[in-house]
Design a protein around this motif. Structure first.
Motif, PDB file in Angstrom:
ATOM      1  N   VAL A  70       0.862  -1.174   0.000  1.00  0.00           N
ATOM      2  CA  VAL A  70       0.000   0.000   0.000  1.00  0.00           C
ATOM      3  C   VAL A  70       0.904   1.231   0.000  1.00  0.00           C
ATOM      4  O   VAL A  70       1.779   1.360   0.858  1.00  0.00           O
ATOM      5  CB  VAL A  70      -0.909   0.033   1.244  1.00  0.00           C
ATOM      6  CG1 VAL A  70      -1.814   1.268   1.213  1.00  0.00           C
ATOM      7  CG2 VAL A  70      -1.736  -1.247   1.342  1.00  0.00           C
ATOM      8  N   GLY A  71       0.714   2.112  -0.963  1.00  0.00           N
ATOM      9  CA  GLY A  71       1.555   3.311  -1.030  1.00  0.00           C
ATOM     10  C   GLY A  71       0.726   4.562  -1.150  1.00  0.00           C
ATOM     11  O   GLY A  71      -0.305   4.578  -1.843  1.00  0.00           O
ATOM     12  N   PHE A  72       1.177   5.617  -0.485  1.00  0.00           N
ATOM     13  CA  PHE A  72       0.513   6.921  -0.554  1.00  0.00           C
ATOM     14  C   PHE A  72       1.459   7.968  -1.132  1.00  0.00           C
ATOM     15  O   PHE A  72       2.592   8.104  -0.660  1.00  0.00           O
ATOM     16  CB  PHE A  72       0.048   7.349   0.842  1.00  0.00           C
ATOM     17  CG  PHE A  72      -0.351   8.791   0.942  1.00  0.00           C
ATOM     18  CD1 PHE A  72      -1.481   9.255   0.282  1.00  0.00           C
ATOM     19  CD2 PHE A  72       0.414   9.701   1.662  1.00  0.00           C
ATOM     20  CE1 PHE A  72      -1.848  10.595   0.347  1.00  0.00           C
ATOM     21  CE2 PHE A  72       0.051  11.042   1.745  1.00  0.00           C
ATOM     22  CZ  PHE A  72      -1.081  11.490   1.078  1.00  0.00           C
ATOM     23  N   SER A  73       1.022   8.676  -2.153  1.00  0.00           N
ATOM     24  CA  SER A  73       1.764   9.798  -2.732  1.00  0.00           C
ATOM     25  C   SER A  73       3.155   9.345  -3.205  1.00  0.00           C
ATOM     26  O   SER A  73       3.243   8.517  -4.112  1.00  0.00           O
ATOM     27  CB  SER A  73       1.827  10.949  -1.725  1.00  0.00           C
ATOM     28  OG  SER A  73       2.191  12.160  -2.346  1.00  0.00           O
ATOM     29  N   ALA A  79       5.642   2.273  -5.009  1.00  0.00           N
ATOM     30  CA  ALA A  79       4.927   1.006  -5.151  1.00  0.00           C
ATOM     31  C   ALA A  79       4.696   0.665  -6.623  1.00  0.00           C
ATOM     32  O   ALA A  79       4.839  -0.495  -7.035  1.00  0.00           O
ATOM     33  CB  ALA A  79       3.604   1.065  -4.404  1.00  0.00           C
ATOM     34  N   VAL A  80       4.335   1.663  -7.430  1.00  0.00           N
ATOM     35  CA  VAL A  80       4.141   1.435  -8.866  1.00  0.00           C
ATOM     36  C   VAL A  80       5.444   0.961  -9.509  1.00  0.00           C
ATOM     37  O   VAL A  80       5.467   0.015 -10.305  1.00  0.00           O
ATOM     38  CB  VAL A  80       3.629   2.716  -9.557  1.00  0.00           C
ATOM     39  CG1 VAL A  80       3.691   2.589 -11.077  1.00  0.00           C
ATOM     40  CG2 VAL A  80       2.206   3.029  -9.115  1.00  0.00           C
ATOM     41  N   ALA A  93      -1.709  -4.584  -4.828  1.00  0.00           N
ATOM     42  CA  ALA A  93      -1.173  -3.246  -4.584  1.00  0.00           C
ATOM     43  C   ALA A  93      -2.327  -2.261  -4.458  1.00  0.00           C
ATOM     44  O   ALA A  93      -3.316  -2.357  -5.187  1.00  0.00           O
ATOM     45  CB  ALA A  93      -0.239  -2.815  -5.708  1.00  0.00           C
ATOM     46  N   VAL A  94      -2.189  -1.338  -3.516  1.00  0.00           N
ATOM     47  CA  VAL A  94      -3.151  -0.251  -3.361  1.00  0.00           C
ATOM     48  C   VAL A  94      -2.377   1.042  -3.569  1.00  0.00           C
ATOM     49  O   VAL A  94      -1.500   1.392  -2.775  1.00  0.00           O
ATOM     50  CB  VAL A  94      -3.827  -0.274  -1.973  1.00  0.00           C
ATOM     51  CG1 VAL A  94      -4.861   0.849  -1.874  1.00  0.00           C
ATOM     52  CG2 VAL A  94      -4.479  -1.633  -1.717  1.00  0.00           C
ATOM     53  N   ILE A  95      -2.685   1.722  -4.657  1.00  0.00           N
ATOM     54  CA  ILE A  95      -1.936   2.901  -5.095  1.00  0.00           C
ATOM     55  C   ILE A  95      -2.790   4.132  -4.807  1.00  0.00           C
ATOM     56  O   ILE A  95      -3.806   4.360  -5.468  1.00  0.00           O
ATOM     57  CB  ILE A  95      -1.609   2.810  -6.598  1.00  0.00           C
ATOM     58  CG1 ILE A  95      -0.940   1.469  -6.939  1.00  0.00           C
ATOM     59  CG2 ILE A  95      -0.777   3.991  -7.039  1.00  0.00           C
ATOM     60  CD1 ILE A  95       0.373   1.231  -6.225  1.00  0.00           C
TER      61      ILE A  95
END
Length: 235
Positions: A70-73, A79-80, A93-95
């Motif tokens: 899980v990645g934020f900003s 993460a991508v 994955a949670v983008i």
């Protein structure tokens, strides 16, 4: 694995750790140049994603369990990159709020980092930034401490890498189920980035969250919890 954004640190995931620790093994790194890793300057998204991929590969060897990132900003951009260049390593994955359209003014913003550092460390300015990120009072001192520990080199690299990021070619054929999340109230370039990431990934869903800006995990942790629960459910 929960990857925080630029200018904050792993503490931003405190609520999510509380919510999910009973059912998951959770890894919350402080990215280079941030928090407990502030003495290690951030350099590039690619180098950071390579380091994290090594950690995940070791964990997969240790125990055969699905891996969710899980990645934020800034963490979402990492993460991508991680997913796109390491096929088969990440199951889900949670983008969240990933800028994926390079900005023409990114280089100028990075060059201005030196001028921004004294301002960024001022308590009054930190209050304004914290409000924009939807950081409550309980997290403000963590934010101020993280900001004041960040080096000018890290800030410059974060601004440069954030502004010039584009998904790696492997994102288009990654064997990872992905949820691409963006707030309806975010800037147009962020919404465009989310659509691009969802449209170019073979197994991605786009989640446009009504009423949310850039800071959904902090702004509305209960709604974000529901998103994570759907994303981590068995396929």
């Amino acid at each position: 694995m929960l990857l925080h954004g630029g200018g904050v640190a792993g503490w931003m995931w405190r609520r999510q750790v509380q919510q999910f620790s009973a059912g998951f093994r959770i890894i919350v790194p402080d990215l280079p140049g941030h928090g407990r890793s502030s003495t290690d300057a951030f350099t590039t998204i690619r180098r950071t994603s390579d380091e994290l991929a090594g950690i995940l590969a070791a964990l997969r060897t240790e125990q055969d369990a699905p891996v969710t990132v899980v990645g934020f900003s800034l963490g979402a951009q990492i993460a991508v990159d991680l997913v796109g260049r390491n096929p088969g390593l990440v199951d889900r994955a949670v983008i969240v709020s990933a800028l994926a359209v390079p900005l023409a003014l990114g280089a100028a913003a990075a060059r201005a980092a030196g001028w921004l550092m004294p301002l960024a460390r001022a308590r009054w300015f930190a209050r304004l930034q914290a409000r924009a990120l939807c950081l409550g009072d309980e997290l403000f001192e963590d934010y101020l401490r993280t900001t004041r520990a960040m080096s000018g080199r890290t800030l410059q690299a974060v601004l440069r890498e954030n502004a010039r990021f584009a998904p790696p070619e492997g994102w288009r054929n990654a064997g990872t189920r992905a949820a691409v999340v963006v707030g309806r109230q975010e800037k147009a370039v962020m919404r465009r980035s989310a659509r691009l990431l969802a449209d170019t990934h073979p197994d991605a869903t786009l989640c446009m969250v009504e009423g949310a800006g850039h800071g959904l995990p902090l702004q509305d942790p209960e709604r974000f919890r529901a998103i994570l629960e759907r994303a981590t459910a068995a396929a």
